[in-house]
Write a protein that holds these residues in place. Structure first.
Motif, mmCIF file in Angstrom:
data_model
loop_
_atom_site.group_PDB
_atom_site.id
_atom_site.type_symbol
_atom_site.label_atom_id
_atom_site.label_comp_id
_atom_site.label_asym_id
_atom_site.label_seq_id
_atom_site.Cartn_x
_atom_site.Cartn_y
_atom_site.Cartn_z
ATOM 1 N N TYR A 189 0.775 -1.063 0.161
ATOM 2 C CA TYR A 189 -0.073 -0.208 -0.124
ATOM 3 C C TYR A 189 1.221 1.332 0.000
ATOM 4 O O TYR A 189 1.600 1.323 0.818
ATOM 5 C CB TYR A 189 -0.776 0.472 1.225
ATOM 6 C CG TYR A 189 -1.811 -1.041 1.190
ATOM 7 C CD1 TYR A 189 -3.113 -1.108 0.251
ATOM 8 C CD2 TYR A 189 -1.817 -2.151 1.929
ATOM 9 C CE1 TYR A 189 -4.070 -1.515 0.040
ATOM 10 C CE2 TYR A 189 -3.017 -2.981 2.152
ATOM 11 C CZ TYR A 189 -4.017 -2.858 0.748
ATOM 12 O OH TYR A 189 -4.743 -3.903 0.942
ATOM 13 N N GLN A 192 1.550 4.475 3.543
ATOM 14 C CA GLN A 192 1.659 3.946 4.704
ATOM 15 C C GLN A 192 2.263 2.808 4.708
ATOM 16 O O GLN A 192 3.157 2.502 5.967
ATOM 17 C CB GLN A 192 -0.073 2.548 4.567
ATOM 18 C CG GLN A 192 -0.142 1.411 6.336
ATOM 19 C CD GLN A 192 -1.735 1.355 5.754
ATOM 20 O OE1 GLN A 192 -1.926 0.473 4.939
ATOM 21 N NE2 GLN A 192 -1.979 1.615 6.755
ATOM 22 N N THR A 225 -4.493 2.760 -2.112
ATOM 23 C CA THR A 225 -4.544 3.694 -1.639
ATOM 24 C C THR A 225 -5.438 5.073 -1.716
ATOM 25 O O THR A 225 -4.912 5.811 -2.493
ATOM 26 C CB THR A 225 -3.246 4.467 -1.152
ATOM 27 O OG1 THR A 225 -2.693 2.751 0.152
ATOM 28 C CG2 THR A 225 -3.019 5.509 0.282
ATOM 29 N N ILE A 240 -7.883 1.994 2.369
ATOM 30 C CA ILE A 240 -6.763 1.140 1.689
ATOM 31 C C ILE A 240 -7.717 -0.412 1.157
ATOM 32 O O ILE A 240 -8.524 -0.653 1.482
ATOM 33 C CB ILE A 240 -5.993 0.468 1.948
ATOM 34 C CG1 ILE A 240 -6.010 -0.164 3.439
ATOM 35 C CG2 ILE A 240 -4.296 1.446 2.918
ATOM 36 C CD1 ILE A 240 -4.557 -0.896 4.508
ATOM 37 N N THR A 242 -7.299 -4.403 -1.068
ATOM 38 C CA THR A 242 -6.753 -4.730 -2.531
ATOM 39 C C THR A 242 -7.248 -5.365 -3.676
ATOM 40 O O THR A 242 -8.966 -5.648 -3.040
ATOM 41 C CB THR A 242 -5.643 -5.221 -1.905
ATOM 42 O OG1 THR A 242 -5.047 -6.475 -3.155
ATOM 43 C CG2 THR A 242 -6.085 -6.618 -1.628
ATOM 44 N N ASP A 288 -8.127 -4.225 5.056
ATOM 45 C CA ASP A 288 -8.129 -4.455 3.144
ATOM 46 C C ASP A 288 -8.992 -5.816 2.845
ATOM 47 O O ASP A 288 -9.534 -6.519 1.906
ATOM 48 C CB ASP A 288 -6.908 -4.599 2.694
ATOM 49 C CG ASP A 288 -5.859 -5.819 2.877
ATOM 50 O OD1 ASP A 288 -6.124 -6.151 4.451
ATOM 51 O OD2 ASP A 288 -4.616 -5.831 1.907
#
Length: 839
Positions: A189, A192, A225, A240, A242, A288
């Motif tokens: 990410y 972060q 992000t 965040i 994914t 996430d």
């Protein structure tokens, strides 16, 4: 607690609901402690109004903590300023004594704010504010959590594809009225975790809440992000997510029930198992987590709830829920560190709804069921709906909770369902939900019906939106798979770790954890296990090579605090993990005193446990032993090694001064009837005394003696309860009647034993009593009488001059004949009186 002023009393009134709930939870905590279970949080009776705000401080993010101005209250009550301490942790709220946290601020009540500049973007921090001297009446504390991530954007990344199999990833988020910047990376990410190659892929306006990434490649994982606001270091919001491009449709484990889809889960059970792959680091953000990171199965034909309301381990507490109430329950306090993990976040507070669901976080105190918006409300917050419909607990049924070391359980038992009309006999529901502190969830239904309602879990990111509906002109598909619960498999299809209880121990108390992998039936091979932790060195964890792992650690006196332990299981390409928080409570001051342990008192009697009460023969010597320990002895042998420890011997409760500070009793001293033990008062070389400790007791016995047996006869079939009296009958090992062992031996005292006679042929037999000291017998002590023969009462026999009575025997005694003569005289008198009447 501080003295009560008007301000404090007003604050108490505002917290009436929390206080009431606290009393409930405190009761559950007492019950849990009584059965060696964990305890829930006791909310403080006073609130310091502790708050936290994220802001930009010299181009970096910082957290401002501020609280009630206590100084003015102290002055008004004529009290001096009090010390102030702030403790911080990234795992859970530290105890108000600082246990489980780091001291980050120390001051006095002259200041009621503090700025934490040492924070990392996206990390949640837990603070405990303590004012006053811990353990005194002028002590109060409060807790708060915060992070430099602002409002949750509810970001969700969803893979999709068009009719030509071109891949896309759709991003949706909650608009907070600020422009957004979207960063992307294929490694981790951006922002972060200091990913240097993260690139900005989109600038969005304050009104935007969706964006479609068209520049992705099939099978590649992308990390996004999203930052809302102009200041990236102190954003208004941060999130965040994914996704893997062109991945399989994501399952959604929520089902809506209504007239077209009636509730069909009666007598079944659904279990949610976390199967998220472990991140690279212990400090990585887990928020996430998606629906695909749960493995869900359904079991049919369930006829009983998994958890009873009461059993040998404890009992439940009825919860005072009325219609539409949301009851807050606190899982963490200064004694416990329970957190419930859900979609990658750990929650210290949960709210139980009277309408059959559990909300994570939040602060609402009531919430009515809205049929028209039930799906929107369900997905608007992290939620576990086990029977979310309009319920009416005010009109019947029971709602109760039980707390265990590894989970908390809520049960709705025959709670009425609100009817559409004015039904006299409304439907009722019996359902149970178990929240495991490992993140597992289990829902069980026995019976129930709903006009409309929801069952399932929500990540709180809003209703999952199909990219095809957001971008209708592009012909996108393949995003979500809404799973009817009846279609779920009976057995798991992926590996997972079984729930593990979170240990809470004192220093020097060993933590032992066994981790077991649950394997699908069709998988072969053995998974590998390893562990990471925040404790010193490598985690003391062993892979047993059979699908299980073993963790063992004994914290030292200085190791109090919270430790994150992550257990990871790997099988082929599958990886799963489970996080545990190890809570080592602050060292009790008593633990810093010298102690005497492992006290033993021995004799020559073989087989006796020197740590337990036992018997020894008269004329045998006794030997005592113990081990001196002090947790600081290794650091300072001169001060904390053993000094002038005092040893006292006792016999029958009286001190035997002749043997003070000796560890043996000579053989010529021990006499039958003695009861010996010794006390140790440990003392360090520096003169510090520890608590006295007592050894086991040794009873001195001799060869037993039988003086009487009562009754002295019984049936040949056995079963007669017989009292054997005598001397030195301690520790009976075996008692026989004519060589046959008696049963149900009960030791009353050294002069009295009771047994049940065994079956035996007719005639008189000897009774043999065997003790640790030896055996003795009494000949012709018991007479067996056949079943056809009436066994005369002993005292009746004595009346007619035969048999015996207690205290005398023999038919020639005047004492025996006198009652018989009196009886005959009475009969003769009555006969004469009758004859006179006839004449």
């Amino acid at each position: 607690m501080m003295p009560e002023t008007k301000a404090f009393r007003a604050n108490k009134a505002n917290l009436a609901v929390s206080v009431a709930v606290s009393l409930i939870i405190a009761f559950m905590a007492v019950q849990a402690r009584a059965s060696d279970s964990a305890a829930l949080m006791e909310k403080q009776l006073f609130d310091l109004n502790l708050q936290v705000i994220a802001f930009s401080e010299e181009d970096t993010c910082a957290l401002l903590l501020f609280w009630l101005d206590v100084e003015a209250l102290l002055i008004a009550n004529g009290l001096p300023p009090q010390p102030v301490a702030i403790y911080r942790s990234e795992l859970s709220y530290p105890g108000d004594d600082g246990s489980g946290g780091e001291l980050v601020y120390s001051g006095t009540t002259s200041q009621n704010f503090w700025i934490d500049e040492n924070v990392v973007l996206g990390v949640d921090y837990y603070y405990t504010l303590a004012i006053g001297v811990h353990g005194t009446i002028y002590f109060i504390s409060d807790t708060v959590s915060g992070s430099c991530s602002g409002t949750d954007l509810n970001l969700r990344a969803t893979p999709a594809r068009d009719k030509d199999d071109k891949c896309y990833i759709s991003l949706t988020w909650l608009s907070v009225g600020e422009p957004v910047t979207i960063y992307r990376s294929v490694y981790d990410y951006p922002l972060q975790n200091d990913v240097s190659d993260g690139m900005i892929v989109h600038y969005g306006t304050a009104e935007e809440s969706t964006w479609l990434d068209e520049n992705v490649f099939s099978g590649e994982r992308y990390f996004y992000t999203v930052v809302a606001g102009d200041n990236v270091l102190a954003p208004e919001a941060f999130a965040i997510s994914t996704a893997v491009a062109c991945d399989e449709p994501m399952p959604v484990y929520t089902e809506l029930f209504d007239a077209a889809n009636p509730f069909d889960l009666n007598y079944s059970q659904v279990e949610f198992r976390p199967v998220q792959a472990d991140p690279p680091s212990l400090s990585d953000d887990l928020s996430d987590m998606t629906y695909a990171d749960y493995e869900v199965t359904r079991l049919a034909d369930v006829t009983a709830l998994p958890v009873a309301k009461s059993d040998a381990d404890g009992f439940a507490l009825d919860l005072p829920l009325t219609n539409d109430v949301l009851l807050p329950l606190f899982l963490t306090n200064e004694e416990t560190s329970f957190l419930f993990p859900f979609f990658g976040k750990r929650y210290a507070t949960i709210r139980l709804s009277a309408n059959g669901y559990i909300a994570l976080g939040g602060s609402a105190e009531s919430d009515s069921f809205n049929e028209a918006m039930m799906d929107e409300e369900h997905f608007s917050e992290p939620r576990i709906a086990f029977f979310n419909t309009a319920l009416q607990p005010e009109y019947g049924g029971k709602i109760w909770a039980r707390l265990f070391e590894e989970k908390i359980v809520f049960t709705f038992e025959e709670v009425p369902v609100k009817p559409r009309g004015s039904a006299i006999n409304p439907d009722k529901v019996t359902a149970q939900v178990e929240l495991f502190f490992s993140g597992h969830i289990r829902m069980t239904w026995l019976e129930g019906a709903m006009n409309s309602g929801v069952v399932g879990i929500s990540d709180g990111r809003g209703i999952p939106q199909e990219p095809g509906a957001l971008y209708p002109s592009m012909g996108l598909s393949g995003a979500y798979d809404w799973m009817p619960f009846l279609s779920l498999p009976n057995n798991p299809q992926r590996i997972s770790l079984e729930p593990i209880a979170w240990p809470m121990v004192d220093p020097l108390e060993t933590i032992t954890i066994e981790a077991n992998v649950e394997m699908p039936l069709f998988l072969s091979g053995t998974p590998e296990l390893h562990a990471l932790w925040t404790g010193p060195g490598e985690a003391p964890f062993t892979d047993m090579g059979n699908g299980s792992g073993f963790f063992q650690w004994t914290p030292g006196w200085a190791d109090s605090g919270l430790y994150l332990l992550r257990i990871v299981a790997i099988h082929g390409e599958e990886r799963v993990f489970q996080d545990l928080i190890l809570d080592v409570r602050a060292a009790d001051p008593q633990i810093l005193l010298p102690r005497a342990v492992d006290l033993e008192i021995e004799s020559y009697t073989s087989g006796a446990d020197p740590r337990e009460d036992h018997a020894a023969l008269a004329g045998e010597p006794l030997f005592g032993s113990y081990t001196y320990v002090h947790p600081l002895a290794e650091n300072n042998l001169e001060a904390f090694s053993e000094g002038e420890t005092l040893i006292l011997w006792f016999n029958k409760g009286l001190i035997s001064t002749a043997y003070t500070n000796r560890l043996s009793i000579p053989s010529n001293v021990t006499q039958p009837g003695d009861e010996w033990y010794f006390l140790v008062y440990p003392k360090s070389a520096s003169g510090i005394s520890g608590p006295a400790v007592s050894s086991a007791t040794v009873s001195i016995v001799s060869i037993p003696v039988i003086t009487s047996v009562e009754p002295a006869q019984g049936s040949t079939s056995g079963g007669t309860r017989v009292a054997i009296r005598g001397q030195y009958l301690n520790y009976p090992q075996k008692i026989t009647f004519g060589g046959i062992a008696a049963t149900e031996i009960v030791f009353i005292n050294s002069g009295h034993i009771e047994v049940t006679s065994p079956p035996h042929a007719e005639g008189r037999v000897a009774i043999v009593v065997e003790t640790l000291a030896g055996a003795t017998s009494k000949s012709n002590a018991f007479r067996y009488v056949g079943s056809g023969e009436v066994i005369p009462d002993e005292k009746q026999n004595a009346v007619f001059g035969c048999g015996s009575v207690e205290g005398g025997s023999g038919s020639g005694l005047l004492a025996d004949l006198f009652p018989a003569l009196a009886l005959l005289a009475l009969l003769a008198f009555r006969s004469r009186k009758t004859a006179a009447k006839v004449s």
